[in-house]
Design an enzyme around this catalytic site. Sequence first.
Site, short mmCIF file in Angstrom:
data_model
loop_
_atom_site.label_atom_id
_atom_site.label_comp_id
_atom_site.label_asym_id
_atom_site.label_seq_id
_atom_site.Cartn_x
_atom_site.Cartn_y
_atom_site.Cartn_z
N LYS A 13 48.79 72.72 27.10
CA LYS A 13 49.38 73.37 28.29
C LYS A 13 50.90 73.60 28.16
O LYS A 13 51.32 74.56 27.52
CB LYS A 13 49.04 72.58 29.55
N PHE A 15 38.72 64.81 33.53
CA PHE A 15 38.55 66.15 32.97
C PHE A 15 39.25 66.18 31.62
O PHE A 15 40.45 65.95 31.54
CB PHE A 15 39.13 67.24 33.87
N ASP A 74 45.29 61.28 27.49
CA ASP A 74 45.24 62.74 27.58
C ASP A 74 46.42 63.23 28.41
O ASP A 74 46.43 63.13 29.64
CB ASP A 74 43.90 63.17 28.21
C1 PLP Z 1 43.48 71.56 30.86
C2 PLP Z 1 43.10 70.21 30.40
C3 PLP Z 1 42.27 70.04 29.27
C4 PLP Z 1 41.66 71.19 28.52
O1 PLP Z 1 42.62 72.04 27.96
P1 PLP Z 1 42.20 73.53 27.55
O2 PLP Z 1 43.44 74.09 26.93
O3 PLP Z 1 41.80 74.22 28.80
O4 PLP Z 1 41.08 73.43 26.60
C5 PLP Z 1 41.99 68.75 28.87
N1 PLP Z 1 42.51 67.69 29.51
C6 PLP Z 1 43.31 67.82 30.58
C7 PLP Z 1 43.87 66.61 31.24
C8 PLP Z 1 43.62 69.09 31.07
O5 PLP Z 1 44.38 69.22 32.15
#
Ligand code: PLP
Length: 413
Positions: A248, A135, A219
């Site tokens: 986040k 994701f 990521d």
């Molecule tokens: C939440 C998340 C995203 C996307 O971040 P947003 O601020 O919702 O656009 C991308 N990669 C990972 C691993 C995430 O947990």
Amino acid sequence: MTVWQDDVARDLVQNAGDRFALLTRGEGSYLWDGDDNRYLDFLAGIAVTALGHAHPVFVDAISKQAATLAHVSNYFATPPQLALAARLKRLAGAGIDGRVFFSNSGAEAIEAAFKLARLHGGADRPRILALDNAFHGRTMASLALTAKEAYRAPFEPMPGGVEHIPATIEALEAALDDRVAAVFVEPIQGEAGVVELPDGYLAAARSLTLKHGALLIVDEIQTGAGRTGAWFGFNHEGITPDAITVAKGIGGGFPIGALITYGAASALFTPGSHGSTFGGNPLGTAVADAVLAEIESAGLVENAAARGQQLRAVIEGIESPLVKGVRGRGLLIGVGLTAPVAGAVVDAAQKRGLIVNAANPQTVRIAPALNIGDAEIEEFQTLFAAALADVQATVSADAQATMTASETGKVPA
Ligand SMILES: *Cc1c(COP(=O)(O)O)cnc(C)c1O
């Protein structure tokens, strides 16, 4: 239906399901709704509110900076932006060559990383690898990297070149060649249900990408900022990536993200190749810098590691036939269930005053603030055990009903 639920149905784009509560305030690890019901927050806005709610450091930073300078555009530099960039580089071990691009969200940090991959790859390296179950966000490029077919299908065609491969070292070895621009990896797949990579995966990915001249882009949007008991998930394997994305937790609730580049990858963006109006504005960067400073000075990375172990032991100690096992690291925890009842467990928990989330039908995700202590963990234990028992009671009642019905011939065999 109460009035606010009508408002949700009438005024908001219907891209999300029903909301459980109308939350009106928070303090520390607690939230309150409009009827003044209190909830223990063990989701932290999906691994975001690292210091909990309304933390004085967060409140002070946002208030002072709002009263000083909120926004000027990227035609100008500001002290908070430079302070945060320097702090992020230091914490991420990006060294003297490191560079930071600021975004306003995780998906935008991934967009920047995707463009970085294209700049690196050019015409000779059209391939980009991502992992099954990955994701990376919901905007078009981040969506292309996201594995779930159902998320992507309505929005085809995607930006081209992305291939999803199984999360094994063998699959990576087989897929990599000199036409790959970049490999995107989450150290722990949070949205997929707190799914860990095989041991040694990041180290192997590092040497394989170096061998083939591809970028390794990690990521850290969910795993970063201390969440897993290290500053970043990749620290657990001691590697140096070419770039990481964060968001986040770094803002503690203020929307901000960043792409951090290392070494030669830092030279890929040149004037005009990317931009953002809000990205890196003094308001957001002042808050994130204060949040990260507090995580450092209060020892919250160490707390995440220790409290994570404590929490894991607590969950493993709950005697429920519904609990299959515990996954994750630090304060990013997935509770695997023996039946697809995660949604029911989350509902039961909320009714009892505990907020957690169903990452998938068989996994409850737990991601509290990094500064939780004994009191919060004790209360969690009571509420979570009770919620599991509530669901177990209905599962047993259903099974009993089915059995009785089949015994009396009402249910065809
Ligand atoms: C939440 C998340 C995203 C996307 O971040 P947003 O601020 O919702 O656009 C991308 N990669 C990972 C691993 C995430 O947990």
